[in-house]
Design an enzyme around this catalytic site. Sequence first.
Site, short mmCIF file in Angstrom:
data_model
loop_
_atom_site.label_atom_id
_atom_site.label_comp_id
_atom_site.label_asym_id
_atom_site.label_seq_id
_atom_site.Cartn_x
_atom_site.Cartn_y
_atom_site.Cartn_z
N ASP A 13 0.85 -1.18 0.00
CA ASP A 13 0.00 0.00 0.00
C ASP A 13 0.90 1.24 0.00
OD1 ASP A 13 -2.37 1.60 0.39
OD2 ASP A 13 -1.85 1.72 2.51
N ASP A 15 -0.28 5.09 1.17
CA ASP A 15 -0.48 6.05 2.24
C ASP A 15 -0.64 5.37 3.59
OD1 ASP A 15 -0.54 8.60 3.14
OD2 ASP A 15 -2.43 9.16 2.22
#
Length: 221
Positions: A13, A15
Site C-alpha cells: 500500500d 499512504d
Amino acid sequence: MTETVLVRGVLLDMDGTLVDSTPLVEAIWGEFAAAHDLDAREILSYSHGLPTISTVRRAMPDAEAATQQHWCDWVEDEGLRRTEGIVEVPGAAAFIRRAQQLGLPMAIVTSAPLELARRRFAIAGVPMPEPRVTIESVERGKPHPEPFLRGAAALGIPASELLAFEDGAAGLASATAAGAECVVVGDFAGNEARGLPRITHWDQVRVRTTRDPGRFSVAFD
C-alpha cells in the site's frame, strides 16, 4: 519476537504504509466536511484506504452522481495541489532500495490516482516500485480483493505466495480476501488486524535471498 515468512514477492500500500500524508488528508476531509455540515471525525473513521469516490458516496448518499463526482474531483485535486506534511514512513525508502537490490518482486497497490501517488512518493523521497495498481486500474476498489489480485497478476505470482503490507481496514480486508499473507503497518487495531504481525517502521523488516530461486525470506520483529 522475530517472525519469518518465505514469499515470492510483496504487495505494498502507499499512504500510511510507505508514505505518510495523514495531516494533509485529515485537513482536506475536514474542509469537505465543513462545506457540507458533516462530522469530519466520522468521515475519517471510515475513509482511510477507500477510493475517494466511495468515501464521498458514503458521506453524501442522497446527492446526485454528478455532485458526488464533483466533490470526489475536488478532494483529489486538493490532494494533488497541496504538499504540506507529506513524509516517508520511517525506513521505507531504505527498505525499497534494499529490496530492489535483492530483486524482490514488488507491486504498489493503492486507492490513489496514479498522478497523486507519483507526486507523494516523490515528495516523501521514497522510490516508487513497479508495477503499480492505482484506482484507474480497477473496477472495484478496496475492500474488494480486486486491487491485490491485480497486483499479484501484474507480478505473475499467485497472491497466496505474496506478502501484503497494509495499514487500514479496507486494505487489510482487500489483501486478505485476495489470499495474501498480511502485515499491519502502524497502530491500526480493528478486527481486520486481529492476529496479524505488525511493524511500526521499516527498519523492523529484513529481506534475504534463499537457496530456492525466486523465494525470499522476510523477517520482522
